[in-house]
Design an enzyme around this catalytic site. Structure first.
Site, PDB file in Angstrom:
ATOM      1  CB  CYS A 169      66.590  -1.124 107.230  1.00  8.97           C
ATOM      2  SG  CYS A 169      67.762  -0.618 108.007  1.00  8.97           S
ATOM      3  CB  CYS A 223      65.227   1.713 105.888  1.00  9.60           C
ATOM      4  SG  CYS A 223      66.324   2.812 107.552  1.00  9.60           S
ATOM      5  CB  CYS A 268      66.945  -0.187 111.299  1.00 11.90           C
ATOM      6  SG  CYS A 268      66.747   1.278 111.226  1.00 11.90           S
ATOM      7  CB  CYS A 285      62.851   2.755 109.169  1.00 16.32           C
ATOM      8  SG  CYS A 285      64.113   0.534 108.443  1.00 16.32           S
TER       9      CYS A 285
END
Length: 357
Positions: free
Chosen positions: A50, A54, A81, A84
């Site tokens: 991430c 995030c 991810c 994000c």
């Protein structure tokens, strides 16, 4: 009206060094958007990576590791991810890099549609993206770069008109409008050491020593410790330098109050000019709350230029308004003081006073 440095011509896509693990974890806990693109966090329990901002629930610290970029995370077996979308940070920065190169090479002003098409984005989306990454719209960024070219051209032998066209302007009227914003005076006045510009000044005592306070009719153009009239005349040898009037006396008292109370001069008028990059750095400095500090790397990241750490430091050094633009709140990545144009003892004293508020 301050001295200006050359605008960096590219937007490096990543920082040359990432913070240590403790700083990375702190950035994740704070969901610090300024650190997006500087590193990624890898979650062992889920196998994803991430960006620091995030919005997902934070994992346990023991499940987190940190790598410099998405490519390193993918090589280690992690996947991006979906919330994000950390890979888009790199793509967006490359697009801004490409746009800056196009703007710099263009002989005439480019329409937003042409720039966006060049980098493969919809115009309205790219306008928001460019401003998020640089702090300026594409048009404002282009004006800043062109004004910087004008400044360099004015420093060379030749006429003002020749300098205007050499800088890429199609008409003197646009050059004079840009000069008013970026140079703080007309092209002819800039070329002639400030001729025709009136600057009022005074030296006033503060709890950290004497301060030079100077202003044009538009606002403060110089706040410094330990300087006097001679320093001001050296900057603008042909300006009309005059003693303070009652209006400047009032501003000077408010400037002195800033030394002990950072909120005392929040609405003081200013008349300082710089490149687009410098303006973005100074805006980031004014956004740092009293009592807090940021690293030079964090300032560079905050304006969408994570690789321009050294340039951010130079912009801090070019700050013409001590205390009002709080460059004293910037420290090195290892927490040490770094530099300060008006002495490290003053920097330490300012930070200590703000920490006690």
């Amino acid at each position: 009206m301050n001295h200006m440095t050359r605008l960096p011509v590219s937007l490096p896509a990543r920082s040359p060094a990432m913070p240590d693990a403790d700083a990375c974890w702190a950035a994740f806990l704070a969901r610090d958007r300024a650190m997006d693109g500087v590193f990624v966090g890898c979650v062992a329990s889920t196998g994803i990576y991430c960006k620091p901002s995030c919005a997902a629930r934070h994992p346990r610290r023991e499940n987190m590791s940190f790598l410099p970029d998405p490519a390193a995370a993918r090589a280690a077996g992690f996947r991006a991810c979906l919330r994000c979308r950390p890979d888009e940070i790199g793509r967006d920065r490359l697009a801004v890099e490409k746009a800056v190169a196009l703007i710099e090479s263009a002989e005439e002003a480019l329409r937003l549609e042409a720039i966006a098409d060049h980098v493969g984005y919809a115009p309205h989306h790219f306008h928001r993206l460019f401003k998020r990454e640089t702090g300026l719209t594409p048009a404002a960024f282009a004006r800043g770069m062109r004004a910087e070219r004008l400044k360099r051209a004015l420093a060379q032998p030749g006429s003002v008109t020749a300098a205007i066209y050499e800088a890429g302007y199609n008409a003197p009227s646009r050059a004079y409008a840009d000069a008013e914003q970026h140079l703080g005076m007309t092209p002819s006045a800039w070329k002639d050491g400030g001729r025709g510009v009136t600057i009022r000044w005074r030296v006033i005592d503060s709890s950290l020593g004497s301060m030079l306070v100077a202003a044009t009719g538009k606002g403060l153009c110089r706040i410094s410790f330990g300087e006097g009239e001679g320093a001001l005349r050296a900057r603008f040898p042909h300006a009309d330098i005059r003693p303070a009037d009652p209006a400047l006396d009032v501003m000077a008292q408010r400037v002195v109050a800033l030394v002990d109370d950072p909120a005392a001069g929040a609405d003081l008028p200013v008349d300082v000019r710089g490149t687009s990059f410098q303006q973005a750095v100074w805006a980031a400095l004014r956004a740092i709350p009293p009592g807090e500090t940021r690293s030079y790397g964090a300032i560079a990241a905050a304006i969408g230029r994570p690789g321009a750490v050294r340039a951010a430091g130079t912009a801090c050094g070019d700050n013409a308004l001590a205390v009002l633009i709080p460059c004293h709140r910037v420290v090195r990545g290892d927490g040490s003081m770094g530099g300060y144009a008006w002495g490290l003892e003053r920097k330490q004293a300012l930070l200590a006073r703000e920490a006690d508020k």
